[in-house]
Design a protein around this motif. Structure first.
Motif, PDB file in Angstrom:
ATOM      1  N   MET A   1     -18.459  11.413  32.251  1.00  0.00           N
ATOM      2  CA  MET A   1     -17.980  10.834  33.501  1.00  0.00           C
ATOM      3  C   MET A   1     -17.277   9.514  33.204  1.00  0.00           C
ATOM      4  N   PRO A   2     -16.187   9.208  33.899  1.00  0.00           N
ATOM      5  CA  PRO A   2     -15.547   7.910  33.699  1.00  0.00           C
ATOM      6  C   PRO A   2     -16.552   6.780  33.923  1.00  0.00           C
ATOM      7  N   GLY A   3     -16.579   5.820  33.012  1.00  0.00           N
ATOM      8  CA  GLY A   3     -17.495   4.679  33.123  1.00  0.00           C
ATOM      9  C   GLY A   3     -18.825   4.885  32.435  1.00  0.00           C
ATOM     10  N   GLU A   4     -19.144   6.118  32.069  1.00  0.00           N
ATOM     11  CA  GLU A   4     -20.444   6.402  31.454  1.00  0.00           C
ATOM     12  C   GLU A   4     -20.526   5.771  30.060  1.00  0.00           C
ATOM     13  N   PRO A   5     -21.672   5.100  29.735  1.00  0.00           N
ATOM     14  CA  PRO A   5     -21.805   4.502  28.405  1.00  0.00           C
ATOM     15  C   PRO A   5     -21.929   5.586  27.324  1.00  0.00           C
ATOM     16  N   LEU A   6     -21.237   5.378  26.196  1.00  0.00           N
ATOM     17  CA  LEU A   6     -21.245   6.362  25.107  1.00  0.00           C
ATOM     18  C   LEU A   6     -21.942   5.811  23.865  1.00  0.00           C
ATOM     19  N   LYS A  23     -19.052  -6.264  27.932  1.00  0.00           N
ATOM     20  CA  LYS A  23     -20.386  -6.485  27.367  1.00  0.00           C
ATOM     21  C   LYS A  23     -20.568  -5.799  26.010  1.00  0.00           C
ATOM     22  N   GLY A  24     -19.487  -5.226  25.487  1.00  0.00           N
ATOM     23  CA  GLY A  24     -19.583  -4.595  24.177  1.00  0.00           C
ATOM     24  C   GLY A  24     -20.098  -3.167  24.211  1.00  0.00           C
ATOM     25  N   LEU A  25     -20.094  -2.556  25.386  1.00  0.00           N
ATOM     26  CA  LEU A  25     -20.490  -1.152  25.487  1.00  0.00           C
ATOM     27  C   LEU A  25     -19.244  -0.277  25.439  1.00  0.00           C
ATOM     28  N   VAL A  26     -19.351   0.817  24.668  1.00  0.00           N
ATOM     29  CA  VAL A  26     -18.256   1.781  24.649  1.00  0.00           C
ATOM     30  C   VAL A  26     -18.475   2.745  25.807  1.00  0.00           C
ATOM     31  N   ARG A  27     -17.480   2.859  26.683  1.00  0.00           N
ATOM     32  CA  ARG A  27     -17.607   3.713  27.860  1.00  0.00           C
ATOM     33  C   ARG A  27     -16.502   4.745  27.910  1.00  0.00           C
ATOM     34  N   SER A  28     -16.769   5.823  28.645  1.00  0.00           N
ATOM     35  CA  SER A  28     -15.772   6.883  28.802  1.00  0.00           C
ATOM     36  C   SER A  28     -14.738   6.499  29.843  1.00  0.00           C
ATOM     37  N   GLN A  29     -13.510   6.954  29.603  1.00  0.00           N
ATOM     38  CA  GLN A  29     -12.418   6.682  30.519  1.00  0.00           C
ATOM     39  C   GLN A  29     -12.128   7.914  31.377  1.00  0.00           C
ATOM     40  N   VAL A  30     -12.583   9.058  30.928  1.00  0.00           N
ATOM     41  CA  VAL A  30     -12.172  10.342  31.527  1.00  0.00           C
ATOM     42  C   VAL A  30     -13.386  11.256  31.697  1.00  0.00           C
ATOM     43  N   PHE A  31     -13.197  12.354  32.415  1.00  0.00           N
ATOM     44  CA  PHE A  31     -14.182  13.431  32.446  1.00  0.00           C
ATOM     45  C   PHE A  31     -14.041  14.223  31.157  1.00  0.00           C
ATOM     46  N   GLY A  32     -15.144  14.553  30.522  1.00  0.00           N
ATOM     47  CA  GLY A  32     -14.995  15.357  29.328  1.00  0.00           C
ATOM     48  C   GLY A  32     -16.261  15.425  28.516  1.00  0.00           C
ATOM     49  N   LEU A  33     -16.117  15.870  27.280  1.00  0.00           N
ATOM     50  CA  LEU A  33     -17.245  16.025  26.375  1.00  0.00           C
ATOM     51  C   LEU A  33     -17.230  14.896  25.357  1.00  0.00           C
ATOM     52  N   LYS A  34     -18.404  14.272  25.187  1.00  0.00           N
ATOM     53  CA  LYS A  34     -18.529  13.178  24.233  1.00  0.00           C
ATOM     54  C   LYS A  34     -18.581  13.741  22.814  1.00  0.00           C
ATOM     55  N   VAL A  35     -17.740  13.201  21.936  1.00  0.00           N
ATOM     56  CA  VAL A  35     -17.793  13.581  20.524  1.00  0.00           C
ATOM     57  C   VAL A  35     -18.092  12.310  19.724  1.00  0.00           C
ATOM     58  N   PHE A  36     -19.261  12.300  19.052  1.00  0.00           N
ATOM     59  CA  PHE A  36     -19.727  11.099  18.358  1.00  0.00           C
ATOM     60  C   PHE A  36     -19.834  11.424  16.876  1.00  0.00           C
ATOM     61  N   ASP A  37     -18.978  10.817  16.079  1.00  0.00           N
ATOM     62  CA  ASP A  37     -19.017  11.044  14.634  1.00  0.00           C
ATOM     63  C   ASP A  37     -19.757   9.868  13.989  1.00  0.00           C
ATOM     64  N   ARG A  38     -21.034  10.097  13.603  1.00  0.00           N
ATOM     65  CA  ARG A  38     -21.865   9.024  13.081  1.00  0.00           C
ATOM     66  C   ARG A  38     -21.452   8.592  11.677  1.00  0.00           C
ATOM     67  N   TYR A  39     -20.788   9.470  10.948  1.00  0.00           N
ATOM     68  CA  TYR A  39     -20.368   9.132   9.589  1.00  0.00           C
ATOM     69  C   TYR A  39     -19.125   8.263   9.612  1.00  0.00           C
ATOM     70  N   LYS A  40     -18.165   8.649  10.424  1.00  0.00           N
ATOM     71  CA  LYS A  40     -16.934   7.854  10.536  1.00  0.00           C
ATOM     72  C   LYS A  40     -17.095   6.698  11.515  1.00  0.00           C
ATOM     73  N   LYS A  41     -18.222   6.687  12.231  1.00  0.00           N
ATOM     74  CA  LYS A  41     -18.464   5.664  13.260  1.00  0.00           C
ATOM     75  C   LYS A  41     -17.342   5.649  14.294  1.00  0.00           C
ATOM     76  N   GLN A  42     -17.096   6.823  14.844  1.00  0.00           N
ATOM     77  CA  GLN A  42     -16.054   6.949  15.864  1.00  0.00           C
ATOM     78  C   GLN A  42     -16.621   7.728  17.047  1.00  0.00           C
ATOM     79  N   VAL A  43     -16.177   7.368  18.213  1.00  0.00           N
ATOM     80  CA  VAL A  43     -16.562   8.143  19.388  1.00  0.00           C
ATOM     81  C   VAL A  43     -15.318   8.373  20.244  1.00  0.00           C
ATOM     82  N   TYR A  44     -15.200   9.590  20.747  1.00  0.00           N
ATOM     83  CA  TYR A  44     -14.089   9.856  21.670  1.00  0.00           C
ATOM     84  C   TYR A  44     -14.537  10.888  22.697  1.00  0.00           C
ATOM     85  N   VAL A  45     -13.708  11.067  23.712  1.00  0.00           N
ATOM     86  CA  VAL A  45     -14.041  12.018  24.773  1.00  0.00           C
ATOM     87  C   VAL A  45     -12.958  13.089  24.827  1.00  0.00           C
TER      88      VAL A  45
END
Ligand SMILES: [Zn+2]
Length: 176
Positions: A1-6, A23-45
């Motif tokens: 959901m847009p605004g949801e903390p990731l 506040k340093g929180l990564v949040r979603s901009q769009v509706f979609g599926l969270k993809v969190f790559d812990r090795y590359k330290k990347q998150v996208y929707v």
């Protein structure tokens, strides 16, 4: 959901569909599926579209973004429980079976509505005329509290403001 903390800033770099708030929180901009790559330290929707689900006769849920006397502009976010993202419009003639001079007497920005799709292309034309269709959730334009349905009106229990909408039989907050 847009605004949801990731994630928090230290955990992952926001890529597409994500941003860092003040506040340093990564949040979603769009509706979609969270993809969190812990090795590359990347998150996208990954955006969810599902617009093939939207056809004439489909019942959708939408958020009202802007309203003029004649037209309302909506963001369709759900079809049969599935997340979607598509634009919709409601013409004043599709708001109510009663004569409606301005759409603002039926829906307002910030409302959530249940509507039926009339056409097959973007922006989707919607109707809220039927009894089951219309506003399902609305907030007070004075103080932002939930509005409660009481007979024909919507009442704010916090400040006493009374507003008018074309509500659905499925309106969420009902006065006891
Ligand atoms: Zn109020």
């Amino acid at each position: 959901m847009p605004g949801e903390p990731l994630a928090v800033e230290e955990e992952a770099l926001p890529l597409q569909g994500a941003y860092i708030d003040e506040k340093g929180l990564v949040r979603s901009q769009v509706f979609g599926l969270k993809v969190f790559d812990r090795y590359k330290k990347q998150v996208y929707v990954r955006q969810v579209k599902n617009i093939e689900l939207i056809k004439p006769g489909t019942i959708v849920e939408a958020y009202v973004e802007a309203v003029t006397d004649e037209l309302a502009f909506l963001k369709i976010y759900s079809v049969e429980g599935q997340r979607v993202e598509a634009s919709g419009i409601i013409h004043v003639s599709q708001a109510s079976n009663e004569f409606t001079q301005s759409l603002l007497g039926a829906i307002r920005p910030g409302d959530f509505v249940k509507a039926k799709v009339l056409n097959n292309s973007i922006p989707y034309q919607l109707t809220i005329k039927e009894p089951g269709l219309g506003v399902i959730e609305a907030y007070c334009s004075v103080c932002g509290s939930p509005l409660y349905k009481s007979n024909d009106k919507l009442v704010c229990n916090t400040c006493g403001n009374i507003e008018k909408r074309k509500t659905s039989l499925n309106y969420i907050h009902v006065s006891r």
